[in-house]
Write a protein that holds these residues in place. Structure first.
Motif, PDB file in Angstrom:
ATOM      1  N   GLU A 297       0.836  -1.202   0.000  1.00 51.12           N
ATOM      2  CA  GLU A 297       0.000   0.000   0.000  1.00 51.12           C
ATOM      3  C   GLU A 297       0.879   1.263   0.000  1.00 51.12           C
ATOM      4  N   ALA A 298       1.930   1.258   0.841  1.00 53.19           N
ATOM      5  CA  ALA A 298       2.786   2.446   0.972  1.00 53.19           C
ATOM      6  C   ALA A 298       3.510   2.767  -0.328  1.00 53.19           C
ATOM      7  N   LYS A 299       3.761   1.767  -1.149  1.00 50.54           N
ATOM      8  CA  LYS A 299       4.536   2.001  -2.368  1.00 50.54           C
ATOM      9  C   LYS A 299       3.682   2.459  -3.549  1.00 50.54           C
ATOM     10  N   GLN A 300       2.403   2.746  -3.296  1.00 51.12           N
ATOM     11  CA  GLN A 300       1.529   3.229  -4.377  1.00 51.12           C
ATOM     12  C   GLN A 300       1.618   4.738  -4.560  1.00 51.12           C
ATOM     13  N   GLN A 301       2.144   5.453  -3.544  1.00 46.80           N
ATOM     14  CA  GLN A 301       2.178   6.914  -3.624  1.00 46.80           C
ATOM     15  C   GLN A 301       3.519   7.459  -3.187  1.00 46.80           C
ATOM     16  N   GLY A 302       3.926   8.563  -3.831  1.00 48.34           N
ATOM     17  CA  GLY A 302       5.244   9.130  -3.574  1.00 48.34           C
ATOM     18  C   GLY A 302       5.497   9.447  -2.115  1.00 48.34           C
ATOM     19  N   ALA A 303       4.548  10.100  -1.468  1.00 50.91           N
ATOM     20  CA  ALA A 303       4.770  10.552  -0.097  1.00 50.91           C
ATOM     21  C   ALA A 303       5.055   9.382   0.837  1.00 50.91           C
ATOM     22  N   SER A 304       4.316   8.281   0.672  1.00 51.59           N
ATOM     23  CA  SER A 304       4.528   7.149   1.576  1.00 51.59           C
ATOM     24  C   SER A 304       5.635   6.219   1.076  1.00 51.59           C
ATOM     25  N   ALA A 305       6.010   6.331  -0.209  1.00 47.56           N
ATOM     26  CA  ALA A 305       7.059   5.444  -0.749  1.00 47.56           C
ATOM     27  C   ALA A 305       8.448   6.007  -0.513  1.00 47.56           C
ATOM     28  N   ALA A 306       8.508   7.341  -0.291  1.00 41.39           N
ATOM     29  CA  ALA A 306       9.795   8.039  -0.317  1.00 41.39           C
ATOM     30  C   ALA A 306      10.849   7.470   0.618  1.00 41.39           C
ATOM     31  N   ALA A 307      10.451   7.076   1.828  1.00 41.51           N
ATOM     32  CA  ALA A 307      11.452   6.720   2.827  1.00 41.51           C
ATOM     33  C   ALA A 307      11.917   5.265   2.742  1.00 41.51           C
ATOM     34  N   TRP A 308      11.304   4.479   1.874  1.00 39.95           N
ATOM     35  CA  TRP A 308      11.663   3.057   1.851  1.00 39.95           C
ATOM     36  C   TRP A 308      13.023   2.830   1.205  1.00 39.95           C
ATOM     37  N   LEU A 309      13.709   1.818   1.710  1.00 40.48           N
ATOM     38  CA  LEU A 309      15.018   1.472   1.166  1.00 40.48           C
ATOM     39  C   LEU A 309      14.929   1.144  -0.323  1.00 40.48           C
ATOM     40  N   SER A 310      13.854   0.473  -0.752  1.00 39.63           N
ATOM     41  CA  SER A 310      13.765   0.094  -2.170  1.00 39.63           C
ATOM     42  C   SER A 310      13.710   1.323  -3.074  1.00 39.63           C
TER      43      SER A 310
END
Ligand SMILES: [Zn+2]
Length: 230
Positions: free
Chosen positions: A66-79
């Motif tokens: 779910e978090a990787k669907q949008q920039g704001a929530s995807a930004a901090a992930w290592l991937s």
């Protein structure tokens, strides 16, 4: 009983299928280990090895998907960092690429385990990144990517291949919560801890130390989530 699964959970099942069908054959000629893939309830996304049953388990957390669907929530992930810094998929950060890369990342841990190069406290080491670079260089990233794109389309699941807008990390404050497990620093300075307080531009993070714990005020731009966390 109704079995209507959320779209993110269905995407998780596709990640499992892609891992079994495209990546797992790379390991089956090297050992008689077994593989079990599953979709977890939270964010936690990881590979684990159970030596007693020679069993590899890969879990894809539904909240990670779910978090990787949008920039704001995807930004901090290592991937997100890995795609951008190591130029996987030509550096394009999209939900499709993030999820395809996540399969490769977890599978690289499996191969790292088979090589005997997974060490406590140094999981994302040089050996890990040479495996991950190789998977992408040999086209496995793209094979997983096309598999996911095709299956998602066939099942009518939303999985965008459009570049995500990355927010100014300082404005992504809303995505950090007290209790989140976070990472910061590199190399010898690499730390792991839990958020105690979310401030305006920093978070107060408690890290376990030899005696008790140490507290750090870490700029939001330096905080990250690692898939193995949570
Ligand atoms: Zn990892």
């Amino acid at each position: 009983m109704s079995l209507s699964l959320s779209p993110h959970r269905q995407l998780g099942e596709l990640l499992c299928d892609a891992t079994r069908q495209i990546l797992w054959p790379l390991a089956t000629n090297r050992s008689d280990n077994q593989l079990q893939c599953r979709v977890g309830h939270g964010q936690a996304t990881y590979h684990r090895y159970d030596p007693r049953h020679s069993l590899h388990q890969i879990t894809y957390g539904v909240r990670m998907i779910e978090a990787k669907q949008q920039g704001a929530s995807a930004a901090a992930w290592l991937s997100t960092r890995e795609i951008s810094r190591r130029r996987y998929f030509a550096g394009t950060i999209s939900p499709l690429n993030l999820l395809a890369h996540t399969c490769c990342h977890e599978f690289a841990h499996l191969l790292q385990q088979l090589d005997g190069k997974r060490f406590r406290g140094s999981v994302h080491n040089r050996h890990f990144y040479s495996i991950l670079d190789n998977l992408h260089a040999q086209g496995y990233g793209e094979r997983v990517q096309s598999y996911l794109a095709e299956r998602a389309q066939r099942q009518g699941l939303p999985l965008s291949d459009q570049r995500l807008e990355m927010p100014d990390p300082a404005s992504a404050r809303a995505h950090w919560q007290v209790g989140d497990k976070v990472y910061f620093g590199e190399g010898q300075g690499h730390r792991v801890g839990h958020i105690l307080r979310v401030n305006r531009k920093t978070c107060t993070v408690a890290c376990p130390a030899l005696h008790g714990q140490l507290r750090y005020r870490v700029p939001l731009t330096m905080l990250r989530r690692e898939e193995e966390s949570a």
